[in-house]
Design a protein around this motif. Structure first.
Motif, PDB file in Angstrom:
ATOM      1  N   GLY A 193       0.709  -1.277  -0.013  1.00  0.00           N
ATOM      2  CA  GLY A 193      -0.085  -0.014   0.203  1.00  0.00           C
ATOM      3  C   GLY A 193       0.814   1.376  -0.056  1.00  0.00           C
ATOM      4  O   GLY A 193       0.207   2.492  -0.075  1.00  0.00           O
ATOM      5  N   LEU A 194       2.022   1.261   0.068  1.00  0.00           N
ATOM      6  CA  LEU A 194       3.047   2.144   0.113  1.00  0.00           C
ATOM      7  C   LEU A 194       2.748   3.421   1.210  1.00  0.00           C
ATOM      8  O   LEU A 194       2.834   4.571   0.670  1.00  0.00           O
ATOM      9  N   PRO A 195       2.446   2.946   2.394  1.00  0.00           N
ATOM     10  CA  PRO A 195       2.071   4.077   3.258  1.00  0.00           C
ATOM     11  C   PRO A 195       2.964   5.223   3.571  1.00  0.00           C
ATOM     12  O   PRO A 195       2.416   6.266   3.743  1.00  0.00           O
ATOM     13  N   ASN A 196       4.193   5.108   3.231  1.00  0.00           N
ATOM     14  CA  ASN A 196       5.179   6.204   3.497  1.00  0.00           C
ATOM     15  C   ASN A 196       5.409   6.806   2.473  1.00  0.00           C
ATOM     16  O   ASN A 196       6.518   7.528   2.493  1.00  0.00           O
ATOM     17  N   TRP A 197       4.874   6.485   1.049  1.00  0.00           N
ATOM     18  CA  TRP A 197       5.357   7.250   0.078  1.00  0.00           C
ATOM     19  C   TRP A 197       4.571   8.492  -0.240  1.00  0.00           C
ATOM     20  O   TRP A 197       3.298   8.751  -0.077  1.00  0.00           O
ATOM     21  N   SER A 198       5.227   9.413  -1.065  1.00  0.00           N
ATOM     22  CA  SER A 198       4.301  10.692  -1.143  1.00  0.00           C
ATOM     23  C   SER A 198       3.400  10.420  -2.393  1.00  0.00           C
ATOM     24  O   SER A 198       3.710   9.439  -3.244  1.00  0.00           O
TER      25      SER A 198
END
Length: 123
Positions: free
Chosen positions: A72-77
């Protein structure tokens, strides 16, 4: 520009997020896109494969120094996610185009491969 191309360009610039897109629809849009630009002459299986490999390389660069990435790429901008979306799309589009130029039904081939994988790797 004819009405069909105007509609096609509108759909490309404003994709509807709620509509599922079939591989056949992508195949047809890619074929038309290449045809109206005179690109068919360049879309040999070899050239498409090399372009696909290049795009996979660009996709790989996004992950190259990130280490493990959470689902889910929670830390991606949002910019990073958009870049990823574009590169994954490039890979998909070249893959669909390559299958079409080779005369293969990519969806059917993928389903057949799933059946083979299920037999090879039983539960």
């Amino acid at each position: 520009m004819n009405e069909k191309m105007e509609k096609s360009q509108e759909e490309c610039h404003n994709p509807k997020r709620t509509k599922d897109v079939s591989l056949q629809e992508l195949r047809d849009k890619l074929a038309e896109f290449a045809s109206v630009r005179g690109w068919d002459q360049f879309h040999s299986p070899r050239n498409l494969l090399l372009a696909l490999v290049g795009e996979v390389g660009e996709l790989s660069e996004i992950f190259q120094w990130k280490g493990e990435v959470a689902k889910g790429l929670p830390n991606w901008s949002s910019d990073d996610k958009e870049h990823l979306e574009e590169e994954i799309s490039d890979v998909l589009l070249y893959l669909v185009r390559l299958a079409d130029v080779c005369g293969l039904d990519l969806g059917q081939a993928a389903l057949s491969k799933l059946v083979k994988n299920a037999q090879k790797y039983p539960v």
